[in-house]
Design a protein around this motif. Structure first.
Motif, short mmCIF file in Angstrom:
data_model
loop_
_atom_site.label_atom_id
_atom_site.label_comp_id
_atom_site.label_asym_id
_atom_site.label_seq_id
_atom_site.Cartn_x
_atom_site.Cartn_y
_atom_site.Cartn_z
N ALA A 59 17.57 28.37 20.93
CA ALA A 59 16.76 29.17 20.00
C ALA A 59 16.18 30.43 20.66
O ALA A 59 14.98 30.65 20.65
CB ALA A 59 15.64 28.31 19.41
N PRO A 60 17.05 31.29 21.23
CA PRO A 60 16.53 32.48 21.91
C PRO A 60 16.08 33.55 20.92
O PRO A 60 16.63 33.70 19.83
CB PRO A 60 17.74 32.97 22.70
CG PRO A 60 18.92 32.57 21.86
CD PRO A 60 18.51 31.23 21.26
N ASP A 61 15.06 34.30 21.34
CA ASP A 61 14.65 35.50 20.60
C ASP A 61 15.50 36.68 21.04
O ASP A 61 15.68 37.64 20.30
CB ASP A 61 13.18 35.81 20.86
CG ASP A 61 12.28 34.68 20.39
OD1 ASP A 61 12.33 34.36 19.19
OD2 ASP A 61 11.54 34.11 21.22
N ALA A 62 15.99 36.60 22.28
CA ALA A 62 16.84 37.65 22.84
C ALA A 62 17.84 37.02 23.79
O ALA A 62 17.56 36.00 24.42
CB ALA A 62 16.00 38.68 23.58
N VAL A 63 19.00 37.65 23.88
CA VAL A 63 20.05 37.23 24.82
C VAL A 63 20.45 38.46 25.63
O VAL A 63 20.74 39.51 25.06
CB VAL A 63 21.29 36.66 24.08
CG1 VAL A 63 22.40 36.33 25.07
CG2 VAL A 63 20.91 35.45 23.25
N VAL A 64 20.44 38.32 26.95
CA VAL A 64 20.88 39.40 27.83
C VAL A 64 22.18 38.93 28.46
O VAL A 64 22.20 37.96 29.21
CB VAL A 64 19.83 39.72 28.92
CG1 VAL A 64 20.33 40.87 29.79
CG2 VAL A 64 18.49 40.06 28.29
N ASN A 65 23.28 39.62 28.13
CA ASN A 65 24.58 39.22 28.64
C ASN A 65 24.94 40.02 29.88
O ASN A 65 25.39 41.15 29.79
CB ASN A 65 25.67 39.39 27.58
CG ASN A 65 27.01 38.89 28.09
OD1 ASN A 65 27.07 38.07 29.01
ND2 ASN A 65 28.09 39.39 27.52
N CYS A 66 24.72 39.40 31.03
CA CYS A 66 25.08 39.99 32.32
C CYS A 66 26.38 39.39 32.84
O CYS A 66 26.83 39.73 33.93
CB CYS A 66 23.98 39.74 33.36
SG CYS A 66 22.36 40.35 32.90
N ALA A 67 26.98 38.48 32.08
CA ALA A 67 28.20 37.81 32.53
C ALA A 67 29.36 38.79 32.53
O ALA A 67 29.50 39.60 31.61
CB ALA A 67 28.52 36.63 31.61
N GLY A 68 30.17 38.70 33.53
CA GLY A 68 31.34 39.56 33.60
C GLY A 68 32.11 39.31 34.88
O GLY A 68 31.59 38.74 35.83
N ALA A 69 33.35 39.76 34.87
CA ALA A 69 34.19 39.68 36.06
C ALA A 69 34.53 41.09 36.49
O ALA A 69 34.88 41.93 35.66
CB ALA A 69 35.47 38.90 35.76
N THR A 70 34.42 41.35 37.78
CA THR A 70 34.75 42.68 38.30
C THR A 70 36.10 42.69 39.00
O THR A 70 36.64 43.75 39.29
CB THR A 70 33.69 43.18 39.30
OG1 THR A 70 33.57 42.23 40.36
CG2 THR A 70 32.35 43.36 38.62
N GLY A 71 36.64 41.52 39.26
CA GLY A 71 37.93 41.42 39.94
C GLY A 71 38.74 40.29 39.38
O GLY A 71 38.28 39.53 38.53
N GLY A 72 39.94 40.19 39.85
CA GLY A 72 40.85 39.16 39.37
C GLY A 72 41.98 39.80 38.59
O GLY A 72 42.06 41.01 38.44
N ASP A 73 42.86 38.95 38.09
CA ASP A 73 43.99 39.48 37.33
C ASP A 73 43.55 39.89 35.93
O ASP A 73 42.42 39.65 35.52
CB ASP A 73 45.13 38.46 37.30
CG ASP A 73 44.77 37.16 36.60
OD1 ASP A 73 43.79 37.12 35.83
OD2 ASP A 73 45.47 36.16 36.83
N ALA A 74 44.46 40.51 35.22
CA ALA A 74 44.14 41.04 33.89
C ALA A 74 43.73 39.94 32.91
O ALA A 74 42.87 40.16 32.05
CB ALA A 74 45.32 41.83 33.33
N VAL A 75 44.29 38.75 33.05
CA VAL A 75 43.94 37.65 32.15
C VAL A 75 42.49 37.23 32.38
O VAL A 75 41.72 37.06 31.43
CB VAL A 75 44.90 36.45 32.34
CG1 VAL A 75 44.42 35.24 31.55
CG2 VAL A 75 46.31 36.83 31.91
#
Length: 151
Positions: A59-75
């Motif tokens: 039950a968030p009032d806000a969501v901060v999406n910091c998830a991500g990949a900076t490397g690896g293959d295109a998939v």
């Protein structure tokens, strides 16, 4: 205010989480794949309805999406940087449509630019590789989601 931070274990996410926890009245929840996460989610793999269930419980009032990949293959880049934000938006529409979404984009969405010159956010996007292209796809998903969202 309940704030869910996704990707809190990463470099930017760690700093964001630390700053948010210092705010009076903020209840910061950490979401992700790690065993210590308050909210167990995997943006790269979870179906939107599973994400929605986890978001409904948090039950968030806000969501901060910091998830991500900076490397690896295109998939890998596509799963995390493009699919992840799209699935998150679908889940938020179902489970927490009033929550504010803050999504971290990347300057790589604009491409390499001209050396020595700054690139304004009003410039057209022209990513030069898979990382920038997948981050741009995530930005488009968020910007077109219809949610209260900012990149």
């Amino acid at each position: 205010m309940r704030i869910l931070v996704l990707g809190a274990g990463g470099y930017l996410g760690g700093h964001v989480t630390e700053r948010l926890r210092a705010l009076p009245g903020a209840r910061v929840l950490v979401g992700g794949r790690s065993p210590g996460a308050d909210v167990a989610v995997d943006l790269a793999a979870d179906r939107p309805h599973l994400l929605a269930g986890a978001l409904a419980k948090a039950a968030p009032d806000a969501v901060v999406n910091c998830a991500g990949a900076t490397g690896g293959d295109a998939v890998t880049l596509a799963e995390v940087n493009a699919r992840g934000p799209a699935a998150l938006c679908a889940a938020l529409r179902a489970a927490a449509p009033g929550a504010r979404l803050v999504h971290l984009g990347s300057a790589a969405e604009y491409g390499p630019g001209t050396p020595g010159l700054r690139v304004a956010e009003s410039e057209p996007c022209a990513p030069a590789g898979p990382y920038g292209a997948t981050k741009l796809a995530g930005t488009v998903a968020v910007a077109s989601s219809g949610l209260d969202a900012v990149v």
